[in-house]
Design a protein around this motif. Structure first.
Motif, PDB file in Angstrom:
ATOM      1  N   ARG A 330       0.836  -1.203   0.000  1.00 55.41           N
ATOM      2  CA  ARG A 330       0.000   0.000   0.000  1.00 55.41           C
ATOM      3  C   ARG A 330       0.874   1.257   0.000  1.00 55.41           C
ATOM      4  N   VAL A 331       1.968   1.217   0.756  1.00 51.79           N
ATOM      5  CA  VAL A 331       2.898   2.352   0.778  1.00 51.79           C
ATOM      6  C   VAL A 331       3.480   2.575  -0.610  1.00 51.79           C
ATOM      7  N   ALA A 332       3.872   1.498  -1.285  1.00 52.95           N
ATOM      8  CA  ALA A 332       4.444   1.629  -2.634  1.00 52.95           C
ATOM      9  C   ALA A 332       3.443   2.274  -3.588  1.00 52.95           C
ATOM     10  N   ARG A 333       2.172   1.855  -3.501  1.00 57.00           N
ATOM     11  CA  ARG A 333       1.156   2.459  -4.372  1.00 57.00           C
ATOM     12  C   ARG A 333       0.992   3.948  -4.068  1.00 57.00           C
ATOM     13  N   ALA A 334       0.979   4.294  -2.766  1.00 55.56           N
ATOM     14  CA  ALA A 334       0.813   5.697  -2.391  1.00 55.56           C
ATOM     15  C   ALA A 334       1.975   6.551  -2.878  1.00 55.56           C
ATOM     16  N   LEU A 335       3.156   5.966  -2.944  1.00 55.33           N
ATOM     17  CA  LEU A 335       4.348   6.704  -3.377  1.00 55.33           C
ATOM     18  C   LEU A 335       4.587   6.593  -4.879  1.00 55.33           C
ATOM     19  N   ARG A 336       3.657   5.932  -5.571  1.00 60.19           N
ATOM     20  CA  ARG A 336       3.743   5.743  -7.027  1.00 60.19           C
ATOM     21  C   ARG A 336       5.011   4.988  -7.424  1.00 60.19           C
ATOM     22  N   ILE A 337       5.351   3.996  -6.602  1.00 64.33           N
ATOM     23  CA  ILE A 337       6.462   3.101  -6.926  1.00 64.33           C
ATOM     24  C   ILE A 337       5.891   1.858  -7.583  1.00 64.33           C
ATOM     25  N   ASP A 338       6.349   1.557  -8.791  1.00 64.80           N
ATOM     26  CA  ASP A 338       5.829   0.422  -9.545  1.00 64.80           C
ATOM     27  C   ASP A 338       6.333  -0.881  -8.932  1.00 64.80           C
ATOM     28  N   TRP A 339       5.405  -1.676  -8.411  1.00 66.58           N
ATOM     29  CA  TRP A 339       5.756  -2.956  -7.779  1.00 66.58           C
ATOM     30  C   TRP A 339       4.806  -4.024  -8.314  1.00 66.58           C
ATOM     31  N   PRO A 340       5.092  -4.573  -9.486  1.00 70.15           N
ATOM     32  CA  PRO A 340       4.220  -5.618 -10.044  1.00 70.15           C
ATOM     33  C   PRO A 340       4.142  -6.824  -9.106  1.00 70.15           C
ATOM     34  N   ASP A 341       3.021  -7.521  -9.148  1.00 70.28           N
ATOM     35  CA  ASP A 341       2.849  -8.704  -8.299  1.00 70.28           C
ATOM     36  C   ASP A 341       3.918  -9.745  -8.576  1.00 70.28           C
ATOM     37  N   THR A 497       9.333  15.181  14.025  1.00 72.15           N
ATOM     38  CA  THR A 497       7.887  15.015  13.929  1.00 72.15           C
ATOM     39  C   THR A 497       7.295  16.168  13.140  1.00 72.15           C
ATOM     40  N   VAL A 498       6.359  15.852  12.238  1.00 70.24           N
ATOM     41  CA  VAL A 498       5.677  16.873  11.458  1.00 70.24           C
ATOM     42  C   VAL A 498       4.172  16.698  11.634  1.00 70.24           C
ATOM     43  N   VAL A 499       3.444  17.808  11.687  1.00 71.70           N
ATOM     44  CA  VAL A 499       1.994  17.757  11.818  1.00 71.70           C
ATOM     45  C   VAL A 499       1.372  18.583  10.696  1.00 71.70           C
ATOM     46  N   GLY A 500       0.147  18.209  10.351  1.00 71.70           N
ATOM     47  CA  GLY A 500      -0.564  18.936   9.313  1.00 71.70           C
ATOM     48  C   GLY A 500      -1.823  18.189   8.923  1.00 71.70           C
ATOM     49  N   ARG A 501      -2.719  18.884   8.225  1.00 71.52           N
ATOM     50  CA  ARG A 501      -3.998  18.260   7.860  1.00 71.52           C
ATOM     51  C   ARG A 501      -3.834  17.232   6.751  1.00 71.52           C
ATOM     52  N   SER A 502      -2.866  17.432   5.859  1.00 72.15           N
ATOM     53  CA  SER A 502      -2.648  16.503   4.752  1.00 72.15           C
ATOM     54  C   SER A 502      -1.155  16.440   4.491  1.00 72.15           C
ATOM     55  N   LEU A 503      -0.550  15.345   4.854  1.00 74.99           N
ATOM     56  CA  LEU A 503       0.906  15.198   4.747  1.00 74.99           C
ATOM     57  C   LEU A 503       1.242  14.371   3.510  1.00 74.99           C
ATOM     58  N   PRO A 504       1.869  14.980   2.499  1.00 80.16           N
ATOM     59  CA  PRO A 504       2.174  14.274   1.250  1.00 80.16           C
ATOM     60  C   PRO A 504       3.437  13.402   1.387  1.00 80.16           C
ATOM     61  N   VAL A 505       3.249  12.164   1.773  1.00 77.42           N
ATOM     62  CA  VAL A 505       4.377  11.258   1.998  1.00 77.42           C
ATOM     63  C   VAL A 505       5.163  11.067   0.706  1.00 77.42           C
ATOM     64  N   GLY A 506       6.488  11.131   0.831  1.00 80.07           N
ATOM     65  CA  GLY A 506       7.363  10.875  -0.301  1.00 80.07           C
ATOM     66  C   GLY A 506       7.559  12.042  -1.235  1.00 80.07           C
TER      67      GLY A 506
END
Length: 531
Positions: A330-341, A497-506
């Motif tokens: 799920r992390v890979a998908r969120a970061l747009r890292i291509d991870w084929p099955d 530590t970072v705080v915010g309403r929407s944190l764009p990981v990666g």
């Protein structure tokens, strides 16, 4: 993100010294240097070093050790290292050749030949490469049951703090008589490991030996020689860098085929610049990975020897939980890292680039995939291990710690168990008697060392940023949960530590330093876009 070696942000020496002193007191870490050792333990170490200087080499050879001073061994370590555990020599063999002194040269009972066949990889071909790997022989200097032995059991491992390490062994041994310093005759546990053209193990054994290192090299020197042909000392074989790369890459291929993982994550380091302390993220050079593969190879061979002998101590790690694997996808998908099955995790990791913010964030998550490492003692009379038992999941093989005895207590016992097995004799009583208690002893001392080292980084991160509240920094958010996450600054090299309403990981972001708690070693940031 850039990875500058030096930062304009620095922590002053006074507060750093005070913070590190507090950490040593909190975690009961002895003072650095000889003054931290009990007088009787230090006296034993000094006497052992003096005995070696007097006639140690002659006694070692008279006791049946191999004279391996002809091997062109060198050490490869960070700059300034004095506790040199390992020295390496590499050669390419003629097809099918087994030179004198190699794994096929056993005693009259053929013990070495039988053991060699037992631990060879299934289907391994003829030997093409020979790895000679000398490991410091601490059993030569430590009297079982003595005061020094007791102090080593209490310490467990070297604790590295930025002002000075607290060594496992007294400096007279760690930086002197037991260290594989150049141009010095030293006792060693000498591994001879033959590999076929694919890097598979064709033969392996270990024996006590007298060695002499030719040179003390750094990773950067060997990398420069490999990349640009930069000169190395005359005593170093000219083919060493190319052979190290060839063997290292083959072992990396073997690792990937097993499903093992070596994560190329940046290392968080504290650098001393004059009197100031600075933080940096450092991506290891390729030679460090190749050198690490030699250590892993030796640990894998050692584990096989111990398992076959039914006595020793293994380093273990359970497989990653299925939920953790799904989370990482799920992390890979969120970061747009291509991870084929169809792509194994180990292959994905090998293609990551630490300079890519998304990949860097993924590495941060990937480091948590394998957890729960420990030790398993193999005791006389215990049931044989099943094929899937006592594996190290990240290495994808059985594995043992045997390559850092100057810095880690358990390695001395593992080495002696392997030496006994290769000699066809029983392990010494002091090894057998200590094995049941070693897993817990290493767990306790390991937690202490890790807590102190992590505490040092936390303290210096806070000290570096103290007084900079309100300033804005370039950064990457590496994780997020419920509006709270971890942020990695570009400069200085701080994790906070970072705080915010929407944190764009990666993603590259700008964050404002809100607060610094020096006493707790904590920093807090907010996304600049949110004010």
């Amino acid at each position: 993100m850039s990875r500058a070696r030096l930062s304009s942000f620095a922590a002053p020496p006074g507060p750093v010294v005070a913070a590190l002193a507090a950490l040593r007191e909190r975690y009961e870490v002895p003072d650095p240097g000889a003054e931290g050792f009990p007088a009787d333990a230090l006296a034993e170490a000094e006497a052992a070093a003096a005995a070696w200087r007097a006639d140690g080499p002659a006694r070692l050879l008279a006791g049946g050790a191999r004279d391996a001073r002809d091997l062109p061994l060198v050490t490869i370590d960070p700059p300034g290292s004095m506790d040199l555990d390992q020295a390496i020599a590499l050669e390419r063999l003629d097809a099918g050749a087994v030179p004198d002194g190699g794994p096929a040269s056993g005693g009259a009972d053929g013990t070495a030949n039988a053991l060699r066949d037992a631990i060879a990889d299934p289907g391994a071909g003829e030997a093409v490469y020979r790895v000679s790997y000398a490991i410091a022989s601490l059993a030569t200097f430590v009297t079982p049951g003595g005061s020094l032995d007791a102090e080593l059991a209490r310490r467990g491992e070297t604790v590295y703090l930025p002002d000075a390490p607290t060594p496992l062994h007294p400096p007279v041994l760690a930086h002197g008589a037991a260290s594989l310093l150049p141009d010095q005759e030293r006792p060693a546990c000498l591994w001879t490991i033959d590999l076929d053209a694919t890097g598979a193990v064709a033969a392996a054994r270990v024996e006590r030996a007298l060695v002499r290192s030719r040179a003390r090299l750094t990773y950067q020197e060997v990398q420069a020689a490999l990349d640009d042909g930069a000169p190395l000392p005359d005593a170093v074989p000219t083919e060493l860098p190319a052979l190290l790369a060839a063997v290292g890459e083959l072992r990396q291929d073997q690792e990937a085929a097993r499903g093992g993982v070596s994560l190329p994550a940046p290392e968080h380091e504290i650098e001393r610049d004059g009197e100031a302390y600075r933080l940096a993220f450092r991506v290891p050079v390729a030679v460090e990975g190749f050198n690490a593969q030699i250590s892993l190879l030796t640990g894998i061979c050692a584990a096989r020897i111990m398992v076959d002998a039914g006595l020793g101590i293994l380093r273990t790690m359970p497989p990653a939980a299925e939920e953790d694997r799904r989370r990482l996808r799920r992390v890979a998908r969120a970061l747009r890292i291509d991870w084929p099955d169809s792509l194994p995790y180990a292959e994905l990791v090998r293609g990551l680039d630490a300079s890519d913010p998304a990949h860097l964030a993924f590495m941060d998550h990937a480091l948590t995939l394998f957890r729960g490492s420990g030790y398993l003692a193999l005791l006389p009379g215990s049931d044989p291990l099943a094929d899937d038992e006592a594996q190290h999941a990240a290495i994808a093989a059985r594995y043992a710690h045997v390559t850092a005895p100057l810095r880690r207590l358990v390695d001395r016992y593992g080495l002696e168990a392997c030496l006994a097995a290769c000699d066809g004799r029983g392990a010494p009583d002091w090894v057998v008697e200590a094995l049941p208690g070693l897993p817990e002893a290493m767990a306790v001392t390991g937690r202490r060392a890790n807590a102190a080292s992590r505490g040092a980084i936390d303290a210096i991160e806070a000290l570096v940023l103290a007084g900079h509240e309100g300033e804005v920094f370039d950064a990457v958010i590496t994780s997020e949960r419920d509006g709270r996450g971890e942020v990695m600054l570009d400069d200085p090299a701080v994790l906070g530590t970072v705080v915010g309403r929407s944190l764009p990981v990666g993603q590259d972001v700008r964050v404002r330093l809100e607060s610094v708690d020096v006493a707790a070693g904590r920093t807090r940031f907010r996304l600049e876009a949110e004010g």
